[in-house]
Design a protein around this motif. Structure first.
Motif, PDB file in Angstrom:
ATOM      1  N   ILE A  90      36.524  23.275  39.894  1.00 20.85           N
ATOM      2  CA  ILE A  90      36.496  25.003  40.176  1.00 20.85           C
ATOM      3  C   ILE A  90      35.310  25.200  38.903  1.00 20.85           C
ATOM      4  CG2 ILE A  90      37.372  27.141  39.712  1.00 20.85           C
ATOM      5  CD1 ILE A  90      39.872  25.948  41.314  1.00 20.85           C
ATOM      6  N   PRO A  91      35.209  25.048  37.947  1.00 21.21           N
ATOM      7  CA  PRO A  91      34.328  25.512  36.887  1.00 21.21           C
ATOM      8  C   PRO A  91      32.927  24.945  37.410  1.00 21.21           C
ATOM      9  CG  PRO A  91      36.145  24.482  35.731  1.00 21.21           C
ATOM     10  CD  PRO A  91      36.364  24.221  37.007  1.00 21.21           C
ATOM     11  N   VAL A  94      31.907  27.651  39.964  1.00 24.85           N
ATOM     12  CA  VAL A  94      31.701  28.938  39.497  1.00 24.85           C
ATOM     13  C   VAL A  94      30.356  28.766  38.666  1.00 24.85           C
ATOM     14  CG1 VAL A  94      32.539  30.569  37.859  1.00 24.85           C
ATOM     15  CG2 VAL A  94      34.066  29.462  39.236  1.00 24.85           C
ATOM     16  N   SER A  95      30.117  27.971  38.094  1.00 26.61           N
ATOM     17  CA  SER A  95      28.909  27.965  37.174  1.00 26.61           C
ATOM     18  C   SER A  95      27.559  27.511  38.194  1.00 26.61           C
ATOM     19  CB  SER A  95      29.056  26.820  36.168  1.00 26.61           C
ATOM     20  OG  SER A  95      29.193  25.649  36.538  1.00 26.61           O
ATOM     21  N   LYS A  96      27.796  27.307  39.321  1.00 28.15           N
ATOM     22  CA  LYS A  96      26.672  26.979  40.457  1.00 28.15           C
ATOM     23  C   LYS A  96      26.031  25.451  40.216  1.00 28.15           C
ATOM     24  CE  LYS A  96      25.656  31.687  41.406  1.00 28.15           C
ATOM     25  NZ  LYS A  96      24.788  33.010  41.588  1.00 28.15           N
ATOM     26  N   ARG A 111      44.474  28.880  43.374  1.00 33.79           N
ATOM     27  CA  ARG A 111      42.914  28.556  43.154  1.00 33.79           C
ATOM     28  C   ARG A 111      42.216  29.475  43.945  1.00 33.79           C
ATOM     29  NH1 ARG A 111      43.975  21.926  43.525  1.00 33.79           N
ATOM     30  NH2 ARG A 111      44.059  21.448  41.520  1.00 33.79           N
ATOM     31  N   THR A 114      39.835  32.143  42.842  1.00 34.83           N
ATOM     32  CA  THR A 114      38.614  31.758  42.095  1.00 34.83           C
ATOM     33  C   THR A 114      37.480  31.351  43.085  1.00 34.83           C
ATOM     34  OG1 THR A 114      39.881  31.605  40.108  1.00 34.83           O
ATOM     35  CG2 THR A 114      37.669  30.583  40.062  1.00 34.83           C
ATOM     36  N   VAL A 115      37.785  30.448  44.069  1.00 30.51           N
ATOM     37  CA  VAL A 115      36.968  30.146  45.050  1.00 30.51           C
ATOM     38  C   VAL A 115      37.478  30.207  46.439  1.00 30.51           C
ATOM     39  CG1 VAL A 115      36.102  28.207  43.378  1.00 30.51           C
ATOM     40  CG2 VAL A 115      38.128  27.784  45.218  1.00 30.51           C
ATOM     41  N   PRO A 231      31.989  28.852  46.729  1.00 29.67           N
ATOM     42  CA  PRO A 231      32.024  29.919  45.859  1.00 29.67           C
ATOM     43  C   PRO A 231      32.860  31.152  46.511  1.00 29.67           C
ATOM     44  CG  PRO A 231      29.919  28.979  45.446  1.00 29.67           C
ATOM     45  CD  PRO A 231      30.539  28.278  46.681  1.00 29.67           C
ATOM     46  N   ARG A 232      33.599  31.758  46.046  1.00 32.85           N
ATOM     47  CA  ARG A 232      34.196  32.993  46.557  1.00 32.85           C
ATOM     48  C   ARG A 232      33.258  33.988  46.911  1.00 32.85           C
ATOM     49  NH1 ARG A 232      38.761  36.679  43.729  1.00 32.85           N
ATOM     50  NH2 ARG A 232      36.988  37.643  42.997  1.00 32.85           N
TER      51      ARG A 232
END
Length: 277
Positions: A90-91, A94-96, A111, A114-115, A231-232
């Motif tokens: 997941i990180p 989020v950080s692409k 989860r 976040t996504v 990504p969400r």
């Protein structure tokens, strides 16, 4: 009649222009950006055979790796496998650092804050993975032993739930940063058992690297349907990913890839009875 000063009009025009540029940038941030870049970056765990591992040539391989390559081919882009340990999935999104996680991730509601998850693309059962000398012959025997797992995983949450219900002071739990770390701890005797995907446990024993390992029966957990994550907010890409998974099943490719890595037999159902995902 309301008069707008030239300076005010210019400011309004600038704001509108910036808004349009921002909207265009957002429109290109998902599926369009991947196609334009010519590369699909897939986050895959490479310490979880047969879903993800390194083959004899030290190249990424496995069910999830092949699915990434299939997806890249459908997009007419290059597949880039980014090794992503379980806690970093997941990180990394989020950080692409990655465009999509194809990494046997359980689609939990926590989860999902976040996504964004696709529908399930694979279905696993869980087993007790232990050492032959640990004195564990079945799931209930885990009580009173040193247990372990990977931080932040659904199997860790399930195991901690069992430990809470057992309410046994002799039962301990240690979390690790990756599947590889938990396998090593089990091998070295730091822990006595973990919960592992049944196919993963079988693959580890067949590899010959862990002759002391054995499977001590199934774990009473629900079917572990895993999904791809993006990504969400990236709805356009998410819609395409869902279509890709549907076509993999419809075309028979899901069954073919399943047989490549999990052996002969029917691929598992990707739904739960009475539920239309």
């Amino acid at each position: 009649m309301l008069k707008i000063r030239p300076t005010a009009f210019a400011a309004i025009l600038a704001i509108v222009s910036l808004s349009c540029v921002s909207s265009l940038a957002q429109a290109e941030s998902g599926l369009d950006r991947i196609v334009k870049s010519g590369t699909l970056r897939c986050g895959v765990m490479l310490d979880s055979p047969p879903s993800g591992f390194r083959n004899a040539q030290n190249e990424p391989d496995g069910f999830d790796v092949t699915y990434c390559k299939d997806m890249a081919a459908a997009l007419n882009v290059k597949a880039e496998i980014v090794e992503t340990p379980s806690p970093q999935r997941i990180p990394a999104l989020v950080s692409k650092q990655i465009d999509i996680a194809i990494s046997s991730m359980s689609n939990t509601v926590a989860r999902g804050l976040t996504v964004a998850f696709s529908q399930p693309y694979m279905n696993y059962t869980n087993s007790v993975l232990t050492r032959k000398d640990a004195g564990i012959a079945k799931f209930e025997d885990m009580k009173g032993h040193k247990l372990g797992g990977v931080n932040g995983t659904s199997t860790e949450q399930a195991l901690q739930g069992f430990i809470k219900d057992w309410n046994d002071a002799k039962t301990t739990y240690t979390g690790y940063a990756s599947d590889s770390d938990s396998f090593l701890a089990l091998k070295q005797g730091k822990i006595d058992a973990i919960i592992s995907a049944t196919a993963n446990a079988a693959s580890l024993m067949q590899s010959g690297q862990f002759p002391e390992f054995t499977v001590a029966g199934l774990v009473p957990t629900p079917p572990d349907l895993v999904a791809m994550a993006v990504p969400r907010g990236d709805q356009e890409f998410l819609n395409w990913v869902k279509l890709f998974i549907w076509n993999q099943v419809k075309s028979g490719r899901f069954q073919a890839v399943y047989n490549m890595y999990f052996g002969p037999g029917d691929a598992p159902s990707l739904t739960i009875g009475g539920v239309d995902y």
